[in-house]
Design a protein around this motif. Structure first.
Motif, PDB file in Angstrom:
ATOM      1  N   LEU A  87       0.832  -1.191   0.000  1.00 18.57           N
ATOM      2  CA  LEU A  87       0.000   0.000   0.000  1.00 18.57           C
ATOM      3  C   LEU A  87       0.870   1.244   0.000  1.00 18.57           C
ATOM      4  N   SER A  88       0.329   2.329  -0.546  1.00 20.29           N
ATOM      5  CA  SER A  88       1.016   3.609  -0.517  1.00 20.29           C
ATOM      6  C   SER A  88      -0.025   4.713  -0.491  1.00 20.29           C
ATOM      7  N   GLY A  89       0.463   5.964  -0.414  1.00 24.37           N
ATOM      8  CA  GLY A  89      -0.426   7.107  -0.489  1.00 24.37           C
ATOM      9  C   GLY A  89      -0.337   7.708  -1.886  1.00 24.37           C
ATOM     10  N   CYS A  90       0.225   8.889  -2.021  1.00 26.93           N
ATOM     11  CA  CYS A  90       0.563   9.560  -3.284  1.00 26.93           C
ATOM     12  C   CYS A  90      -0.536  10.489  -3.810  1.00 26.93           C
ATOM     13  N   SER A  91      -0.092  11.577  -4.418  1.00 30.93           N
ATOM     14  CA  SER A  91      -0.944  12.532  -5.130  1.00 30.93           C
ATOM     15  C   SER A  91      -0.236  12.879  -6.428  1.00 30.93           C
ATOM     16  N   ALA A 237      -9.072   5.726   3.317  1.00 32.34           N
ATOM     17  CA  ALA A 237      -9.363   7.080   2.822  1.00 32.34           C
ATOM     18  C   ALA A 237      -9.201   8.117   3.922  1.00 32.34           C
ATOM     19  N   ARG A 238      -9.675   7.773   5.139  1.00 34.26           N
ATOM     20  CA  ARG A 238      -9.527   8.709   6.252  1.00 34.26           C
ATOM     21  C   ARG A 238      -8.062   8.874   6.625  1.00 34.26           C
ATOM     22  N   LEU A 239      -7.330   7.768   6.672  1.00 39.35           N
ATOM     23  CA  LEU A 239      -5.928   7.809   7.062  1.00 39.35           C
ATOM     24  C   LEU A 239      -5.099   8.645   6.105  1.00 39.35           C
ATOM     25  N   THR A 240      -5.381   8.518   4.817  1.00 37.45           N
ATOM     26  CA  THR A 240      -4.571   9.202   3.809  1.00 37.45           C
ATOM     27  C   THR A 240      -5.157  10.538   3.357  1.00 37.45           C
ATOM     28  N   SER A 274       2.781  14.862   3.375  1.00 37.20           N
ATOM     29  CA  SER A 274       2.437  14.083   4.569  1.00 37.20           C
ATOM     30  C   SER A 274       3.694  13.699   5.337  1.00 37.20           C
ATOM     31  N   ALA A 275       3.638  13.839   6.638  1.00 36.90           N
ATOM     32  CA  ALA A 275       4.710  13.369   7.503  1.00 36.90           C
ATOM     33  C   ALA A 275       4.219  12.232   8.400  1.00 36.90           C
ATOM     34  N   ALA A 276       3.232  11.469   7.920  1.00 39.38           N
ATOM     35  CA  ALA A 276       2.599  10.417   8.726  1.00 39.38           C
ATOM     36  C   ALA A 276       3.408   9.120   8.693  1.00 39.38           C
ATOM     37  N   PHE A 277       4.689   9.212   8.930  1.00 42.08           N
ATOM     38  CA  PHE A 277       5.532   8.014   8.884  1.00 42.08           C
ATOM     39  C   PHE A 277       5.210   7.044  10.019  1.00 42.08           C
ATOM     40  N   ASP A 278       4.617   7.558  11.109  1.00 43.82           N
ATOM     41  CA  ASP A 278       4.232   6.666  12.197  1.00 43.82           C
ATOM     42  C   ASP A 278       3.055   5.777  11.798  1.00 43.82           C
ATOM     43  N   HIS A 279       2.352   6.115  10.720  1.00 48.37           N
ATOM     44  CA  HIS A 279       1.273   5.278  10.195  1.00 48.37           C
ATOM     45  C   HIS A 279       1.757   4.384   9.056  1.00 48.37           C
ATOM     46  N   GLY A 280       3.039   4.420   8.755  1.00 44.18           N
ATOM     47  CA  GLY A 280       3.589   3.518   7.746  1.00 44.18           C
ATOM     48  C   GLY A 280       4.145   4.192   6.523  1.00 44.18           C
ATOM     49  N   GLU A 316      24.938  11.658  -5.923  1.00 38.65           N
ATOM     50  CA  GLU A 316      24.368  11.217  -4.660  1.00 38.65           C
ATOM     51  C   GLU A 316      23.899  12.431  -3.876  1.00 38.65           C
ATOM     52  N   LYS A 317      22.847  12.251  -3.098  1.00 35.46           N
ATOM     53  CA  LYS A 317      22.367  13.299  -2.203  1.00 35.46           C
ATOM     54  C   LYS A 317      21.921  12.671  -0.891  1.00 35.46           C
ATOM     55  N   GLN A 318      22.288  13.313   0.176  1.00 37.71           N
ATOM     56  CA  GLN A 318      21.835  12.900   1.499  1.00 37.71           C
ATOM     57  C   GLN A 318      20.696  13.834   1.906  1.00 37.71           C
ATOM     58  N   ILE A 319      19.506  13.265   2.046  1.00 38.47           N
ATOM     59  CA  ILE A 319      18.318  14.072   2.314  1.00 38.47           C
ATOM     60  C   ILE A 319      17.781  13.776   3.710  1.00 38.47           C
ATOM     61  N   PHE A 320      17.551  14.817   4.468  1.00 37.24           N
ATOM     62  CA  PHE A 320      16.939  14.680   5.782  1.00 37.24           C
ATOM     63  C   PHE A 320      15.455  15.033   5.642  1.00 37.24           C
ATOM     64  N   THR A 321      14.615  14.024   5.734  1.00 35.06           N
ATOM     65  CA  THR A 321      13.180  14.178   5.504  1.00 35.06           C
ATOM     66  C   THR A 321      12.478  14.514   6.824  1.00 35.06           C
ATOM     67  N   PRO A 322      11.664  15.562   6.847  1.00 34.85           N
ATOM     68  CA  PRO A 322      10.932  15.886   8.076  1.00 34.85           C
ATOM     69  C   PRO A 322       9.991  14.752   8.466  1.00 34.85           C
ATOM     70  N   THR A 323       9.939  14.456   9.758  1.00 35.14           N
ATOM     71  CA  THR A 323       9.002  13.442  10.251  1.00 35.14           C
ATOM     72  C   THR A 323       7.848  14.073  11.021  1.00 35.14           C
ATOM     73  N   LEU A 324       7.826  15.412  11.025  1.00 31.91           N
ATOM     74  CA  LEU A 324       6.725  16.154  11.592  1.00 31.91           C
ATOM     75  C   LEU A 324       6.182  17.083  10.525  1.00 31.91           C
ATOM     76  N   ALA A 325       4.954  17.531  10.685  1.00 33.99           N
ATOM     77  CA  ALA A 325       4.328  18.375   9.678  1.00 33.99           C
ATOM     78  C   ALA A 325       5.178  19.618   9.410  1.00 33.99           C
ATOM     79  N   VAL A 326       5.295  19.974   8.116  1.00 35.22           N
ATOM     80  CA  VAL A 326       6.097  21.133   7.729  1.00 35.22           C
ATOM     81  C   VAL A 326       5.186  22.342   7.553  1.00 35.22           C
TER      82      VAL A 326
END
Length: 326
Positions: A87-91, A237-240, A274-280, A316-326
């Protein structure tokens, strides 16, 4: 959260691809075996499915199987036929301006992601895109100026068919226009429901609503999130927030045409980002494809990586992805 991205170019399948396979195979093998090897189709059935639905890919498939070591499990995995469910999200959306531009957010688990952009000239067709399964793609573009992207279709049904990243690769290897892509998407079976958007260099576009249990519906939709004609999996649908994201994008398309950079910038903020990484899964990147210019850019909230199909540069790029809402 840190992700180490790579952009790798290899015209023909060779030592670079073989090295990538050896690096990623242990994790992919665990995933592919998660329900037991007997739950996956055998080699003969997988080969026959490829012959029936994607015959042009057979020489390439056989070449990759040999580079992967020729094992039974590797060959069955590389067929992408009836893989485990995921499963994934995506827009994704087509910018309403004159220039053909496809913008998409890829929402997925960072622990099951290649973080890899592949540039190839397999079978004399130049393709670049975001890798999945080492020859599949979750989005990409070819030298004919055809760009493609996927979102999960928001349905639980699993059936007999291919993992959609290989279908995207097949489209880019064999098609040059949105119309040709639509014909392929209408006939190749998928194992889960996906929305696939394509746009070509003349800004002709379509979105295919693919499913394993009903015919593919080809639409003129310029927006796709994580449901099809209606919501069929309410909790997902609600989760995403799939309906909310679709409404947000449709509003942007129906108002006055905003500048391209402003349209792209909306994907880097809620509700699309989305920063909902705690939901997967959360937003791992935003991709922008400009098929007429044959250019691709990967965006993150604080970084950007431009890539050119004709003058592709590895890196190569090292990316620090936010895990909280931006």
């Amino acid at each position: 959260m840190r992700l180490n991205w790579r952009a790798i170019s290899e015209a023909k399948p060779g030592p670079k691809w073989a090295g990538l396979f050896q690096e990623y195979w242990p994790a992919y093998h665990r995933w592919w075996m998660s329900e037991g090897a007997e739950a996956r189709p055998g080699y003969w059935d997988s080969l026959q499915a490829l012959k029936k639905h994607m015959p042009e890919m057979l020489p390439l498939y056989e070449e990759l199987c040999e580079l992967a070591g020729g094992s039974d499990h590797a060959a069955r995995f590389l067929s992408f036929y009836c893989p485990p469910a995921y499963l994934s999200g995506c827009s994704q959306a087509i910018w309403p301006g004159a220039e053909p531009v496809l913008v998409r957010n890829y929402d997925y688990s960072p622990h099951a992601f290649d973080s890899l952009i592949l540039h190839t000239k397999w079978q004399d067709r130049t393709v670049m895109g975001t890798s999945d399964g080492l020859w599949g793609l979750v989005d990409g573009m070819n030298d004919a100026g055809l760009a493609i992207s996927l979102t999960f279709g928001g349905r639980r049904v699993v059936g007999d068919g291919f993992g959609v990243p290989l279908i995207l690769r097949y489209v880019l290897q064999t098609c040059e226009t949105a119309e040709e892509a639509g014909k392929v998407l209408a006939r190749v079976p998928t194992h889960m429901s996906y929305n696939v958007t394509v746009v070509d260099a003349k800004r002709r576009y379509l979105t295919a609503l693919m499913a394993p249990d009903r015919p593919t519906l080809i639409t003129r939709a310029a927006v796709a999130t994580n449901h099809q004609e209606k919501v069929e999996w309410a909790s997902h649908a609600r989760l995403t927030a799939t309906v909310e994201r679709e409404r947000f994008l449709l509003q942007r398309l129906t108002l006055h045409t905003e500048p391209e950079e402003k349209f792209i910038g909306a994907f880097l903020k809620p509700p699309l980002y989305s920063a909902a990484f705690d939901h997967g899964f959360g937003t791992l990147y935003t991709a922008v494809y400009r098929p007429r210019k044959q250019e691709m850019e990967i965006y993150w909230p604080k970084a950007r990586w431009p890539l050119d199909l004709r003058k592709f540069q590895e890196g190569e790029k090292q990316i620090f992805t936010p895990t909280l809402a931006v």
